[in-house]
Design a protein around this motif. Structure first.
Motif, PDB file in Angstrom:
ATOM      1  N   GLY A 248       0.817  -1.202   0.000  1.00 36.29           N
ATOM      2  CA  GLY A 248       0.000   0.000   0.000  1.00 36.29           C
ATOM      3  C   GLY A 248       0.853   1.255   0.000  1.00 36.29           C
ATOM      4  O   GLY A 248       1.967   1.291  -0.526  1.00 36.29           O
ATOM      5  N   ARG A 249       0.351   2.301   0.611  1.00 31.48           N
ATOM      6  CA  ARG A 249       1.037   3.594   0.615  1.00 31.48           C
ATOM      7  C   ARG A 249       1.806   3.844   1.915  1.00 31.48           C
ATOM      8  O   ARG A 249       2.212   4.964   2.196  1.00 31.48           O
ATOM      9  CB  ARG A 249       0.015   4.710   0.389  1.00 31.48           C
ATOM     10  N   GLY A 250       1.971   2.808   2.720  1.00 24.48           N
ATOM     11  CA  GLY A 250       2.724   2.977   3.961  1.00 24.48           C
ATOM     12  C   GLY A 250       1.932   3.585   5.089  1.00 24.48           C
ATOM     13  O   GLY A 250       2.505   4.204   5.994  1.00 24.48           O
ATOM     14  N   GLY A 251       0.615   3.411   5.070  1.00 20.93           N
ATOM     15  CA  GLY A 251      -0.209   3.982   6.129  1.00 20.93           C
ATOM     16  C   GLY A 251       0.128   3.416   7.498  1.00 20.93           C
ATOM     17  O   GLY A 251       0.040   4.120   8.510  1.00 20.93           O
ATOM     18  N   PHE A 252       0.529   2.142   7.562  1.00 17.41           N
ATOM     19  CA  PHE A 252       0.851   1.545   8.855  1.00 17.41           C
ATOM     20  C   PHE A 252       2.103   2.189   9.461  1.00 17.41           C
ATOM     21  O   PHE A 252       2.221   2.322  10.680  1.00 17.41           O
ATOM     22  CB  PHE A 252       1.032   0.028   8.711  1.00 17.41           C
ATOM     23  N   VAL A 253       3.045   2.607   8.591  1.00 18.56           N
ATOM     24  CA  VAL A 253       4.254   3.276   9.086  1.00 18.56           C
ATOM     25  C   VAL A 253       3.882   4.629   9.681  1.00 18.56           C
ATOM     26  O   VAL A 253       4.373   5.013  10.752  1.00 18.56           O
ATOM     27  CB  VAL A 253       5.285   3.428   7.957  1.00 18.56           C
ATOM     28  N   SER A 254       3.021   5.352   9.010  1.00 16.60           N
ATOM     29  CA  SER A 254       2.570   6.647   9.527  1.00 16.60           C
ATOM     30  C   SER A 254       1.894   6.496  10.880  1.00 16.60           C
ATOM     31  O   SER A 254       2.116   7.301  11.796  1.00 16.60           O
ATOM     32  CB  SER A 254       1.613   7.297   8.524  1.00 16.60           C
ATOM     33  N   THR A 255       1.088   5.454  11.038  1.00 16.60           N
ATOM     34  CA  THR A 255       0.409   5.203  12.313  1.00 16.60           C
ATOM     35  C   THR A 255       1.410   4.911  13.418  1.00 16.60           C
ATOM     36  O   THR A 255       1.283   5.433  14.542  1.00 16.60           O
ATOM     37  CB  THR A 255      -0.564   4.021  12.158  1.00 16.60           C
ATOM     38  N   ALA A 256       2.416   4.081  13.125  1.00 19.91           N
ATOM     39  CA  ALA A 256       3.434   3.762  14.125  1.00 19.91           C
ATOM     40  C   ALA A 256       4.250   4.993  14.502  1.00 19.91           C
ATOM     41  O   ALA A 256       4.603   5.191  15.676  1.00 19.91           O
ATOM     42  CB  ALA A 256       4.345   2.655  13.604  1.00 19.91           C
ATOM     43  N   LEU A 257       4.544   5.856  13.522  1.00 20.87           N
ATOM     44  CA  LEU A 257       5.303   7.072  13.804  1.00 20.87           C
ATOM     45  C   LEU A 257       4.518   8.015  14.706  1.00 20.87           C
ATOM     46  O   LEU A 257       5.073   8.626  15.627  1.00 20.87           O
ATOM     47  CB  LEU A 257       5.672   7.773  12.496  1.00 20.87           C
ATOM     48  N   ALA A 259       2.221   7.204  16.863  1.00 17.08           N
ATOM     49  CA  ALA A 259       2.105   6.625  18.201  1.00 17.08           C
ATOM     50  C   ALA A 259       3.464   6.422  18.864  1.00 17.08           C
ATOM     51  O   ALA A 259       3.521   6.191  20.084  1.00 17.08           O
ATOM     52  CB  ALA A 259       1.365   5.293  18.129  1.00 17.08           C
ATOM     53  N   GLY A 260       4.542   6.507  18.082  1.00 18.42           N
ATOM     54  CA  GLY A 260       5.882   6.304  18.635  1.00 18.42           C
ATOM     55  C   GLY A 260       6.140   4.886  19.085  1.00 18.42           C
ATOM     56  O   GLY A 260       6.911   4.645  20.018  1.00 18.42           O
ATOM     57  N   THR A 261       5.514   3.911  18.414  1.00 18.32           N
ATOM     58  CA  THR A 261       5.650   2.504  18.802  1.00 18.32           C
ATOM     59  C   THR A 261       6.520   1.760  17.793  1.00 18.32           C
ATOM     60  O   THR A 261       6.559   2.105  16.609  1.00 18.32           O
ATOM     61  CB  THR A 261       4.275   1.827  18.873  1.00 18.32           C
ATOM     62  N   PRO A 262       7.222   0.702  18.220  1.00 17.33           N
ATOM     63  CA  PRO A 262       8.071  -0.058  17.298  1.00 17.33           C
ATOM     64  C   PRO A 262       7.254  -0.887  16.314  1.00 17.33           C
ATOM     65  O   PRO A 262       6.112  -1.266  16.592  1.00 17.33           O
ATOM     66  CB  PRO A 262       8.891  -0.961  18.233  1.00 17.33           C
ATOM     67  N   GLY A 319      10.378 -10.850  13.735  1.00 20.50           N
ATOM     68  CA  GLY A 319      11.713 -10.304  13.566  1.00 20.50           C
ATOM     69  C   GLY A 319      12.044  -9.223  14.577  1.00 20.50           C
ATOM     70  O   GLY A 319      11.221  -8.849  15.427  1.00 20.50           O
ATOM     71  N   GLU A 320      13.242  -8.716  14.459  1.00 23.40           N
ATOM     72  CA  GLU A 320      13.688  -7.664  15.367  1.00 23.40           C
ATOM     73  C   GLU A 320      12.883  -6.387  15.136  1.00 23.40           C
ATOM     74  O   GLU A 320      12.648  -5.978  14.001  1.00 23.40           O
ATOM     75  CB  GLU A 320      15.174  -7.391  15.162  1.00 23.40           C
ATOM     76  N   PRO A 321      12.457  -5.737  16.202  1.00 23.92           N
ATOM     77  CA  PRO A 321      11.623  -4.532  16.051  1.00 23.92           C
ATOM     78  C   PRO A 321      12.393  -3.367  15.450  1.00 23.92           C
ATOM     79  O   PRO A 321      13.598  -3.210  15.663  1.00 23.92           O
ATOM     80  CB  PRO A 321      11.183  -4.231  17.487  1.00 23.92           C
ATOM     81  N   ILE A 322      11.682  -2.562  14.705  1.00 22.14           N
ATOM     82  CA  ILE A 322      12.230  -1.334  14.113  1.00 22.14           C
ATOM     83  C   ILE A 322      11.683  -0.159  14.919  1.00 22.14           C
ATOM     84  O   ILE A 322      10.479   0.113  14.890  1.00 22.14           O
ATOM     85  CB  ILE A 322      11.820  -1.213  12.637  1.00 22.14           C
ATOM     86  N   PRO A 323      12.514   0.542  15.679  1.00 20.77           N
ATOM     87  CA  PRO A 323      12.012   1.633  16.530  1.00 20.77           C
ATOM     88  C   PRO A 323      11.575   2.840  15.716  1.00 20.77           C
ATOM     89  O   PRO A 323      12.111   3.126  14.640  1.00 20.77           O
ATOM     90  CB  PRO A 323      13.221   1.956  17.418  1.00 20.77           C
ATOM     91  N   THR A 324      10.592   3.549  16.229  1.00 21.80           N
ATOM     92  CA  THR A 324      10.104   4.771  15.577  1.00 21.80           C
ATOM     93  C   THR A 324      10.073   5.961  16.531  1.00 21.80           C
ATOM     94  O   THR A 324       9.742   7.080  16.109  1.00 21.80           O
ATOM     95  CB  THR A 324       8.680   4.554  15.021  1.00 21.80           C
TER      96      THR A 324
END
Length: 365
Positions: A248-257, A259-262, A319-324
């Protein structure tokens, strides 16, 4: 263990159970000696088992005593085991009756999204667990990569024609995480348009796949699961198995950013083969309002029997978490950053899929 049958060996009985005669001796006058007199005439030590003039305990009698003690111990252990088993069943029955009473009286809690934790733990997970443990024999790796507390966004590949992979991932987190965490899945609109399925999905903690709901759950400290491939992944042909579609357009990344969650990448191997999709009846799918109508080697040819998934062996690896949390608040509006993080998550999932496929011995074992 069955109790052993102990046959007592009395002092006045032989091995075959016939009574032994008392030792009597005739005197010169023809009178029979009493047993006591006869015993005095027998030299000390001439009778087996006699030492120092005292009559020793027969060996067979001591063996019988030991066997009797062992049998008594076995009976006590068996009785204790039966009592413990009976107490466990009593607790289960009492718990079940209390659960039914709360259901009838309405004395249970449901959160703002419709999630019923008690029903999920005691009923829904119990229904899914045999499929998870016995049928697909799911192996879980890297569960420790999901944080013990606070929000986290689990991003996984999607496949299998029917969304069983999401349910198995939910059981994997529920049953294996050391902190006993629960996975809240984001589901497509179609799930909440189907009767019965709609209610069950809500009760199990699923919610609509929109940024607002996902962000609220993450800010509340929940573990949220999303499968960005959507219908493109779950309905792809069998020839494209384990090849990730667009995220998709990366909406899940925007949501994690926000909320500041990994972000925790998750790779699932085994779901692609449960319904090998060799065709798609698009006309029938449009008539039914479905995104696709699968044709497999068994469905629709075998009718309801063809809807049974194949018993493949699954592996789910977190996998290993990616911090945001290190990004500034305005990072959620940066399209380039979202594209880079989305690509990073996708590549990590794809690489892990290939690695698991190389390690897999067989589709079914």
């Amino acid at each position: 263990m069955a109790d052993a049958k102990v046959i007592p060996f009395d002092d006045d009985r032989s091995r075959n159970g016939t009574p032994q005669r008392s030792v009597r001796r005739r005197t010169a006058g023809g009178r029979r000696k009493a047993p006591a007199d006869a015993a005095r005439d027998i030299p000390v030590g001439s009778v087996p088992g006699q030492l120092g003039g005292e009559r020793a305990v027969p060996k067979d009698a001591s063996t019988a005593s030991a066997a009797s003690a062992a049998s008594a111990g076995d009976e006590a252990a068996a009785s204790g085991g039966q009592a413990a088993g009976g107490a466990a069943w009593d607790r289960r029955i009492a718990g079940g009756l209390a659960f039914l009473r709360r259901r009838i009286t309405g004395d249970y809690e449901v959160d703002e999204f419709g999630y019923d934790k008690e029903l999920t733990d005691q009923v829904l997970m119990s229904l899914l667990r045999p499929l998870y443990e016995k049928y697909f024999r799911v192996e879980v790796k890297g569960i420790e990569n999901i944080p013990s507390k606070g929000g986290a966004l689990v991003v996984a590949n999607h496949s299998g024609t029917l969304p069983l992979d999401g349910l198995m991932m939910q059981v994997a987190v529920h049953d294996n995480h050391p902190a006993g965490r629960h996975l809240r899945l984001l589901a497509a609109d179609l799930v909440f348009m189907l009767p019965v399925i709609n209610e069950l999905a809500r009760k199990a903690g699923h919610t609509l796949a929109c940024g607002e709901d996902a962000e609220r759950l993450l800010q509340q400290g929940e573990v949220v699961g999303v499968m960005p491939e959507g219908f493109k992944g779950i309905g792809k042909p069998f020839g494209e198995r384990y090849k990730l579609q667009r995220f998709g357009r990366g909406g899940f990344v925007s949501t994690a950013l926000r909320a500041g969650t990994p972000i925790v990448p998750c790779s699932i191997v085994g779901a692609e083969e449960i319904y090998p999709m060799i065709g798609n009846a698009k006309t029938l799918a449009r008539l039914l309002g479905f995104p696709y109508f699968p044709i497999t080697p068994t469905f629709p040819w075998l009718g309801p029997l063809g809807a049974m998934p194949l018993p493949t062996k699954w592996t789910i690896q977190f996998g290993e978490p990616i911090p945001t949390d290190g990004y500034p608040p305005e990072a959620a509006e940066d399209p380039m950053l979202m594209f880079n993080l989305t690509d990073q998550v996708r590549e990590q999932i794809q690489h892990t899929l290939y690695k698991l496929l190389v390690q897999r011995r067989s589709v079914f074992f």
